[in-house]
Design an enzyme around this catalytic site. Structure first.
Site, PDB file in Angstrom:
ATOM      1  N   GLN A  58      25.523  12.212  -8.321  1.00  0.00           N
ATOM      2  CA  GLN A  58      26.855  12.628  -8.796  1.00  0.00           C
ATOM      3  C   GLN A  58      26.744  13.353 -10.143  1.00  0.00           C
ATOM      4  OE1 GLN A  58      29.613  12.412  -7.077  1.00  0.00           O
ATOM      5  NE2 GLN A  58      28.862  11.125  -5.435  1.00  0.00           N
TER       6      GLN A  58
ATOM      7  N   MET B 269      30.272   7.045   9.896  1.00  0.00           N
ATOM      8  CA  MET B 269      29.638   8.309   9.537  1.00  0.00           C
ATOM      9  C   MET B 269      28.142   8.076   9.426  1.00  0.00           C
ATOM     10  SD  MET B 269      31.366   8.863   5.859  1.00  0.00           S
ATOM     11  CE  MET B 269      30.178   9.208   4.596  1.00  0.00           C
TER      12      MET B 269
ATOM     13  N   HIS C  40      26.139   4.076  -2.783  1.00  0.00           N
ATOM     14  CA  HIS C  40      26.491   4.867  -1.591  1.00  0.00           C
ATOM     15  C   HIS C  40      27.435   6.030  -1.941  1.00  0.00           C
ATOM     16  CE1 HIS C  40      30.321   2.428  -0.239  1.00  0.00           C
ATOM     17  NE2 HIS C  40      30.271   2.562  -1.541  1.00  0.00           N
ATOM     18  N   GLU C  41      27.650   6.888  -0.964  1.00  0.00           N
ATOM     19  CA  GLU C  41      28.486   8.089  -1.158  1.00  0.00           C
ATOM     20  C   GLU C  41      27.956   8.953  -2.299  1.00  0.00           C
ATOM     21  OE1 GLU C  41      30.695   9.467   0.520  1.00  0.00           O
ATOM     22  OE2 GLU C  41      31.014   7.885   1.987  1.00  0.00           O
ATOM     23  N   GLY C  42      26.658   9.073  -2.409  1.00  0.00           N
ATOM     24  CA  GLY C  42      26.042   9.846  -3.499  1.00  0.00           C
ATOM     25  C   GLY C  42      25.787   8.914  -4.665  1.00  0.00           C
TER      26      GLY C  42
END
Ligand SMILES: Cc1cc2nc3c(=O)[nH]c(=O)nc-3n(C[C@H](O)[C@H](O)[C@H](O)COP(=O)(O)OP(=O)(O)OC[C@H]3O[C@@H](n4cnc5c(N)ncnc54)[C@H](O)[C@@H]3O)c2cc1C
Length: 607
Positions: free
Chosen positions: A464, A157, A457-459
């Site tokens: 968050q 991604m 990572h991933e926010g």
């Protein structure tokens, strides 16, 4: 020590996963089929992953100018994973899947994350293919997704850019129509992409025949300008090697070039790359520009990507949890074997007495119980969320909608709480090892380094926190938060009847009221700058309250289980969480409630 008994308890005794078999989609499954999947994954993780965890850390991926070289062990692990069928475990039988509930899939994947988190990047490939199954055309599903599920292709991604990490609205990768008839390409409207993507995991390697990049890019308007904000973002499939409508290579390399490998603190078994799209290193049909096929509607790219990101976030939470668990198991083993010091007794210390093993010291027990409460609690939370995913996909309409909303609220916690607290568990595992923990002769320092990624990572943690307080608890007039409070209250009502758990139930009731009051107080002036100034302390307090609820519910289920040391341990971990952890929320919520601007208003020069 084995993970399996804990997993079995949570999956079957607590979550009653077998009851999913009453649903049409899962009707061919049984406890036996679930066990068979877990057995297989446990075995592959033990044989193909765990023995090579240190190797993939010390033999980082290398770029020889043409190819990225990874250890043979990585090739073998990925092959074994693909052959197990796990890439397509949740898919329909017709396309080779097992129609496995996500709850069981997530449980089975836990073994791999614990054995060697970075050796495989199956989560990215599955997430990529799942997204295409939801938003792709029939041809895109057949050509790209199915070949990813079989393990022939792998997926990435590509969101981040050097100047656009947390703020994806600032992506500047451009996509322009690729000549006459671009809309008629059988693989989807065809564009040419130009731009740089930073931090792309598994962005270059020779593990699979092809790499399918899912890329966020903006289509310029008629004046050639990029539309500001997320509205202008579209999603494209950009294969490393171009393929025909049967998924066979056309012999053309797409214009995607590796600009360099990032050398990471941990998680080194997976390559991490800076990719240049469309710079002309591999011109296609004489022209610079990476060929990409539009997925879904123009301008809706981020919405499509969110489909992949929510699953990915539960996956990140699970990875953080299992790294914490690996450290817990290693430090427990160490503490049982390391002789050091003598017990403190009423008569003082007897220097002539033999040394005791460090597990006999109260402080070491504290550090072990903290790890147990963080990691087993986090595992329960992740499985609870996975069960909600199954409910969302296969439940009756009302239950499915309720699960959707609960997941909206719980996903920031499922991602962030283990990332912070199971990392803390890894730090405690190092502490238990003393000086030995600070060397590479023991595995615990690697677990910490590997886990340090998960808050980033991933926010990030900060993002968050803002998502939770700024969006999730407010959405649909706070309905998600109300639903969660309803579930927490239901557990409280059951636990209050049990003398041993009644005090915990009361403490949880008070914590929930405090979170509710702080949420209102944060937004009392309606000023987002004030409300969100302390979004991370809010995330921490909210997370601890959720975990206290999970532990209370697990404790209730443990009481029904027969007397055993596992049962004693679970009830003690719950007690630890209520006595040592939940009281921390007072300090976190105070700054939220008071909209404390100590940090927010400090001028730069004063730092
Ligand atoms: C090992 C690794 C693997 C990765 N894999 C991928 C991948 O496969 N694909 C992909 O697309 N990306 C990937 N990423 C990128 C990752 O998602 C980003 O690093 C992350 O989103 C943060 O972006 P950034 O690094 O630019 O940091 P920044 O966004 O610059 O953030 C720096 C700090 O500022 C804070 N901050 C930023 N904005 C705000 C704000 N508005 N309010 C408050 N605080 C803020 C952040 O919380 C953080 O603490 C990966 C990263 C790493 C390290």
């Amino acid at each position: 020590m084995s993970l399996r008994p804990t997993l079995d308890f949570l999956l079957h005794h607590w979550l009653a996963a077998e009851s999913l078999n009453q649903r049409e989609r899962f009707k061919d499954h049984s406890r036996e089929t679930f066990d068979a999947v877990l057995d297989t994954c446990e075995r592959i993780a033990r044989e193909k992953y765990a023995p090579f965890n240190r190797l993939v850390d010390t033999q980082e991926p290398q770029f020889d100018g043409e190819r990225v070289i990874l250890p043979q062990a990585t090739h073998d692990a990925q092959k074994a994973y693909a052959e197990s069928g796990m890439l397509s475990a949740a898919q329909d039988y017709e396309i080779g899947g097992m129609q496995l509930p996500y709850t069981v899939e997530a449980s089975a994947n836990a073994f791999f994350a614990m054995a060697s988190v970075s050796i495989g990047s199956g989560m990215l490939t599955t997430g990529n293919a799942n997204l295409l199954m939801k938003h792709g055309t029939e041809a895109q599903k057949r050509v790209f997704a199915l070949n990813e599920f079989s393990g022939r292709f792998s997926g990435t991604m590509c969101l981040s850019e050097p100047q656009a990490g947390s703020s994806l609205s600032d992506v500047v990768t451009r996509a322009v129509p690729d000549g006459e008839g671009f809309e008629a390409d059988p693989l989807g409207p065809r564009y040419r992409l130009k731009g740089n993507k930073m931090w792309i995991s598994a962005g270059e390697h020779e593990l699979t025949e092809n790499i399918i990049h899912l890329v966020l890019a903006k289509i310029p308007d008629a004046d050639g300008k990029l539309i500001p904000g997320v509205k202008g973002i579209s999603l494209f499939i950009v294969p490393k090697k171009l393929v025909d409508t049967e998924g066979q290579p056309t012999g053309e390399r797409n214009d995607v070039a590796l600009a360099g490998l990032n050398h990471k603190c941990g998680w080194r078994g997976t390559t991490n790359t800076l990719l240049n799209f469309g710079e002309g290193k591999y011109p296609v049909r004489g022209e610079a520009g990476a060929v990409g096929y539009l997925v879904g509607q123009p301008g809706k790219g981020l919405q499509c990507m969110f489909h992949m990101m929510n699953e990915a976030r539960i996956g990140v939470g699970m990875a953080a949890t299992m790294l914490g668990m690996a450290g817990y198991h290693a430090s427990l083993d160490y503490a049982k074997n390391r002789p050091q010091g003598r017990p403190v007794t009423t008569g003082g210390k007897d220097a002539a007495a033999p040394q005791v093993r460090i597990i006999e010291h109260a402080d070491v027990k504290r550090m072990l119980l903290a790890q147990k409460s963080y990691c087993e609690g986090a595992l329960a939370l992740e499985l609870y969320c996975a069960r909600l995913v199954d409910e969302q996909h296969t439940g009756a309409p009302d239950a499915a909608d309720e699960a959707r909303l609960l997941l909206e609220v719980l996903t920031p916690i499922a991602k962030s709480w283990p990332s912070e607290w199971c990392l803390e568990a890894n730090s405690l595992a190092i502490q238990i090892h003393g000086g030995y923990g600070y060397t590479r002769d023991f595995p615990v320092e690697q677990y910490w380094r590997d886990n340090r990624l998960n808050m980033i990572h991933e926010g990030t943690h900060g993002i968050q926190g803002m998502d939770l307080l700024g969006r999730k608890v407010l959405m649909e007039n706070g309905k998600g938060l109300q639903l969660l409070a309803g579930r927490i209250n239901a557990t409280i009502q059951r636990a209050i009847q049990v003398p041993e758990l009644a005090a915990h139930a009361n403490a949880l009731g008070q914590a929930l009221a405090q979170v509710g009051a702080a949420t209102k107080a944060a937004w009392a002036t309606g000023n987002p700058g004030h409300a969100l100034a302390n979004a991370v302390p809010y995330l921490q307090a909210f997370g601890h309250t959720v975990l206290a609820w999970i532990w209370l519910d697990v404790a209730l289920a443990s009481r029904d289980a027969s007397e055993s040391s596992a049962r004693t341990g679970r009830l003690a971990a719950a007690r630890f969480f209520f006595h040592y952890e939940l009281p921390k929320i007072g300090a976190w919520l105070q700054v939220v409630r008071e909209r404390d601007l100590t940090c927010a208003e400090l001028p730069e020069a004063a730092f």
